[in-house]
Design a protein around this motif. Structure first.
Motif, PDB file in Angstrom:
ATOM      1  N   VAL A  77       0.831  -1.150   0.101  1.00  0.00           N
ATOM      2  CA  VAL A  77       0.011   0.005   0.041  1.00  0.00           C
ATOM      3  C   VAL A  77       0.989   1.144  -0.151  1.00  0.00           C
ATOM      4  N   THR A  78       0.740   1.952  -0.929  1.00  0.00           N
ATOM      5  CA  THR A  78       1.325   3.374  -1.228  1.00  0.00           C
ATOM      6  C   THR A  78       0.697   4.621  -0.607  1.00  0.00           C
ATOM      7  N   LYS A  79      -0.631   4.612  -0.669  1.00  0.00           N
ATOM      8  CA  LYS A  79      -1.186   5.696  -0.305  1.00  0.00           C
ATOM      9  C   LYS A  79      -2.892   5.325   0.561  1.00  0.00           C
ATOM     10  N   LEU A  80      -3.019   6.302   1.419  1.00  0.00           N
ATOM     11  CA  LEU A  80      -4.374   6.143   1.816  1.00  0.00           C
ATOM     12  C   LEU A  80      -5.448   7.306   1.985  1.00  0.00           C
ATOM     13  N   ASP A  81      -6.483   7.300   1.092  1.00  0.00           N
ATOM     14  CA  ASP A  81      -7.350   8.329   1.207  1.00  0.00           C
ATOM     15  C   ASP A  81      -8.438   7.874   2.189  1.00  0.00           C
ATOM     16  N   PRO A  82      -8.452   8.574   3.160  1.00  0.00           N
ATOM     17  CA  PRO A  82      -9.348   8.128   4.368  1.00  0.00           C
ATOM     18  C   PRO A  82     -10.746   8.913   4.162  1.00  0.00           C
ATOM     19  N   GLY A 256       4.925   6.577  14.734  1.00  0.00           N
ATOM     20  CA  GLY A 256       3.680   5.496  15.279  1.00  0.00           C
ATOM     21  C   GLY A 256       2.315   6.133  15.076  1.00  0.00           C
ATOM     22  N   ILE A 257       1.334   5.566  14.851  1.00  0.00           N
ATOM     23  CA  ILE A 257      -0.063   5.744  14.534  1.00  0.00           C
ATOM     24  C   ILE A 257      -0.693   6.125  16.057  1.00  0.00           C
ATOM     25  N   ILE A 258      -1.176   7.289  16.117  1.00  0.00           N
ATOM     26  CA  ILE A 258      -1.696   7.363  17.317  1.00  0.00           C
ATOM     27  C   ILE A 258      -3.038   7.033  17.698  1.00  0.00           C
ATOM     28  N   ALA A 259      -2.952   5.884  18.656  1.00  0.00           N
ATOM     29  CA  ALA A 259      -4.295   5.325  18.924  1.00  0.00           C
ATOM     30  C   ALA A 259      -4.763   5.518  20.240  1.00  0.00           C
ATOM     31  N   ASP A 260      -6.330   5.639  20.288  1.00  0.00           N
ATOM     32  CA  ASP A 260      -7.007   5.883  21.647  1.00  0.00           C
ATOM     33  C   ASP A 260      -6.909   4.516  22.356  1.00  0.00           C
ATOM     34  N   GLU A 261      -7.842   4.472  23.324  1.00  0.00           N
ATOM     35  CA  GLU A 261      -7.777   3.146  24.278  1.00  0.00           C
ATOM     36  C   GLU A 261      -8.430   1.940  23.485  1.00  0.00           C
ATOM     37  N   ASN A 262      -9.226   2.238  22.567  1.00  0.00           N
ATOM     38  CA  ASN A 262      -9.653   1.332  21.830  1.00  0.00           C
ATOM     39  C   ASN A 262      -9.118   0.736  20.578  1.00  0.00           C
ATOM     40  N   LEU A 263      -7.773   1.530  20.383  1.00  0.00           N
ATOM     41  CA  LEU A 263      -6.988   1.154  19.116  1.00  0.00           C
ATOM     42  C   LEU A 263      -7.356   2.055  17.931  1.00  0.00           C
ATOM     43  N   LYS A 264      -8.429   2.890  18.167  1.00  0.00           N
ATOM     44  CA  LYS A 264      -8.898   3.610  17.169  1.00  0.00           C
ATOM     45  C   LYS A 264      -7.996   4.831  16.520  1.00  0.00           C
ATOM     46  N   THR A 265      -7.715   5.364  15.485  1.00  0.00           N
ATOM     47  CA  THR A 265      -7.087   6.544  14.976  1.00  0.00           C
ATOM     48  C   THR A 265      -8.074   7.571  15.139  1.00  0.00           C
ATOM     49  N   ASN A 266      -7.425   8.617  14.665  1.00  0.00           N
ATOM     50  CA  ASN A 266      -8.400   9.796  14.673  1.00  0.00           C
ATOM     51  C   ASN A 266      -9.596   9.745  13.468  1.00  0.00           C
ATOM     52  N   ASP A 268     -12.892   7.558  12.406  1.00  0.00           N
ATOM     53  CA  ASP A 268     -13.806   6.546  13.251  1.00  0.00           C
ATOM     54  C   ASP A 268     -13.784   5.068  12.446  1.00  0.00           C
ATOM     55  N   ASN A 269     -13.439   4.782  11.298  1.00  0.00           N
ATOM     56  CA  ASN A 269     -13.285   3.580  10.650  1.00  0.00           C
ATOM     57  C   ASN A 269     -12.096   3.023  10.604  1.00  0.00           C
ATOM     58  N   ILE A 270     -11.002   3.725  11.132  1.00  0.00           N
ATOM     59  CA  ILE A 270      -9.717   3.217  10.968  1.00  0.00           C
ATOM     60  C   ILE A 270      -9.067   2.728  12.266  1.00  0.00           C
ATOM     61  N   TYR A 271      -8.739   1.695  12.477  1.00  0.00           N
ATOM     62  CA  TYR A 271      -7.858   1.164  13.855  1.00  0.00           C
ATOM     63  C   TYR A 271      -6.467   1.062  13.431  1.00  0.00           C
ATOM     64  N   THR A 272      -5.538   0.668  14.444  1.00  0.00           N
ATOM     65  CA  THR A 272      -4.349   0.360  14.315  1.00  0.00           C
ATOM     66  C   THR A 272      -3.929  -0.642  15.351  1.00  0.00           C
ATOM     67  N   ALA A 273      -2.966  -1.466  15.072  1.00  0.00           N
ATOM     68  CA  ALA A 273      -2.441  -2.491  16.124  1.00  0.00           C
ATOM     69  C   ALA A 273      -0.927  -2.862  15.672  1.00  0.00           C
ATOM     70  N   GLY A 274      -0.040  -3.525  16.672  1.00  0.00           N
ATOM     71  CA  GLY A 274       1.226  -3.790  16.635  1.00  0.00           C
ATOM     72  C   GLY A 274       2.207  -2.911  16.418  1.00  0.00           C
ATOM     73  N   ALA A 302      -8.339  -4.893  18.542  1.00  0.00           N
ATOM     74  CA  ALA A 302      -8.785  -4.011  17.584  1.00  0.00           C
ATOM     75  C   ALA A 302      -9.884  -4.805  16.561  1.00  0.00           C
ATOM     76  N   ALA A 303      -9.834  -6.152  16.366  1.00  0.00           N
ATOM     77  CA  ALA A 303     -10.703  -6.816  15.702  1.00  0.00           C
ATOM     78  C   ALA A 303     -12.066  -6.697  16.453  1.00  0.00           C
ATOM     79  N   SER A 304     -12.296  -6.874  17.597  1.00  0.00           N
ATOM     80  CA  SER A 304     -13.360  -6.678  18.502  1.00  0.00           C
ATOM     81  C   SER A 304     -13.999  -5.294  18.382  1.00  0.00           C
ATOM     82  N   ASN A 305     -13.327  -4.281  18.171  1.00  0.00           N
ATOM     83  CA  ASN A 305     -13.813  -2.900  18.012  1.00  0.00           C
ATOM     84  C   ASN A 305     -14.123  -2.544  16.495  1.00  0.00           C
TER      85      ASN A 305
END
Length: 418
Positions: A77-82, A256-266, A268-274, A302-305
């Motif tokens: 993956v070279t680019k993300l358009d959120p 690093g990708i900033i994650a909240d306590e649910n591992l969600k990014t800024n 709502d439909n993008i999460y991060t882990a690892g 992350a999968a749960s959320n």
């Protein structure tokens, strides 16, 4: 619903498996370019040595993706358009998603040294690094390994087994001060040198020297030239997130990708882990954790959320294990954090490399263990920390946490407290 997971490492695969257990109908796509199959990264050294085959370090059968109904895309993956929920791929084309998990892992850290692009310079972190090192080790006579962590010493060991003369450059005053105190490090340093490694402490290197595009040596900060045909850089890793810099996804100062306590990014439909996820530590410092088991745990949360639950990621008590050649190492809890009121109990069996270091607070509650020479059960050590066991109690019960006692000399303490 279309879930897309970037990365097929321990975080990505645990997330995919967990998602499928919740949802047996939705489309799950896994995108990764490092390897076609999920593998255990910590076992790369055994593949290099020939003790395990490449397929032996794959935890799942090679038809696992098909059996689980995962779509597999072998690409980068070279680019993300959120805003458009769209990913762009290196080989062309795009992938759209409803919910996204970024588990893109980490890559070797680089510091722009002169000569870094020479033939014969590389790392030992990725699957591609393994293939590169296996090929270079066929002809190299002398190697320099730069960096004093676990990857560095593993690389030193396997190169020695390949019959290569190794110089090990460590810039710190003693080996691995982030994890070992000076007395523990001295034991390990002596053991490294016992194996005929040219261990050089307090040694910086300034550039890699080359001729006709190939490595011929390195120059230290003091101007000394060390001849070699192979240089392995093992100075740590960093989150693999360069491709996100213009995406709008919030990153910390380390990438690093900033994650909240649910591992969600800024978003709502993008999460991060690892390894790429920047989470809050116990001391309110935000940074990636970059451990196998935290990647596993984060992938599951992350999968749960992603599925719509509301689970909080809370890192448990730290633990880890390793080997320094044939010296076992186990650690659990908080050691080397220099907390207020922290004290250390230390025991070393005479004329051996068997040591026990227990960190405790002024109320005598134990908060950490650092052990050399024997195998210890992390589950028991972690339980004692969680139970806030007192030092005296732990010392009386310490033998209960031993592995393989029948193969070891009788356990005994010869200690001092500080």
């Amino acid at each position: 619903m279309h879930y897309v997971i970037i990365g097929n490492g321990v975080a990505g695969m645990n997330a995919a498996n967990s998602l499928r257990s919740y949802d047996d109908e939705s489309e799950i796509t896994i995108i990764s370019y490092e390897s076609k199959h999920h593998f255990s990264r910590t076992a790369l050294m055994y593949v290099f040595c020939g003790q395990l085959s490449e397929q032996c370090v794959e935890p799942f059968e090679r038809d696992h993706y098909e059996k689980m109904g995962f779509k597999r895309i072998y690409d980068k993956v070279t680019k993300l358009d959120p805003n458009a929920n769209k990913l762009y791929l290196a080989q062309g084309g795009t992938v759209s998603y409803d919910k996204l998990l970024i588990a893109s892992g980490s890559i070797p850290a680089e510091f722009g040294w002169k000569g870094y692009d020479l033939d014969g310079v590389g790392h030992f972190v990725t699957w591609q690094n393994l293939q590169w090192l296996k090929e270079k080790a066929k002809t190299a006579k002398k190697a320099v390994v730069v960096g004093g962590g676990l990857i560095g010493i593993e690389t030193v060991e396997i190169l020695l087994l390949a019959g290569i003369d190794v110089t090990f450059l460590v810039r710190e005053d003693y080996y691995w001060p982030i994890a070992l105190d000076e007395s523990e490090s001295t034991i390990i340093a002596e053991h490294i040198r016992h194996h005929k490694v040219n261990l050089r402490l307090k040694t910086e290197f300034s550039e890699i020297l080359g001729k006709d595009g190939k490595v011929i040596g390195v120059k230290t900060g003091e101007g000394e030239i060390i001849d070699c045909e192979l240089v392995v850089i093992a100075v740590g890793v960093r989150p693999q997130t360069d491709w996100l810099k213009d995406s709008g996804v919030a990153l910390d100062e380390r990438g690093g990708i900033i994650a909240d306590e649910n591992l969600k990014t800024n978003y709502d439909n993008i999460y991060t882990a690892g390894d790429c996820a920047s989470v809050m530590w116990f001391n309110k410092v935000r940074r990636p954790e970059q451990l196998w088991y935290t990647g596993r745990d984060q992938g599951k949360i992350a999968a749960s959320n992603l599925f719509g639950m509301n689970k909080t990621y809370k890192r448990g008590i730290f633990y880890n294990s390793a080997k320094f050649f044939d010296i076992e190492y186990s650690t659990a809890g908080l050691v080397n954090f220099n907390l207020d009121g922290e004290k250390n109990f230390f025991s070393q069996e005479k004329d051996t490399h068997y040591t026990v270091r227990i960190t405790y607070l002024e109320d005598d509650s134990v908060i950490g263990f650092n052990m050399l020479g024997r195998r210890w059960d992390h589950r028991i050590l972690v339980n004692w920390i969680e139970e806030k066991r007192q030092l005296d109690w732990v010392l009386k019960h310490l033998h209960e946490a031993l592995f393989d006692e029948e193969f070891m000399p009788t356990f005994k303490l010869n200690y001092k407290a500080s």
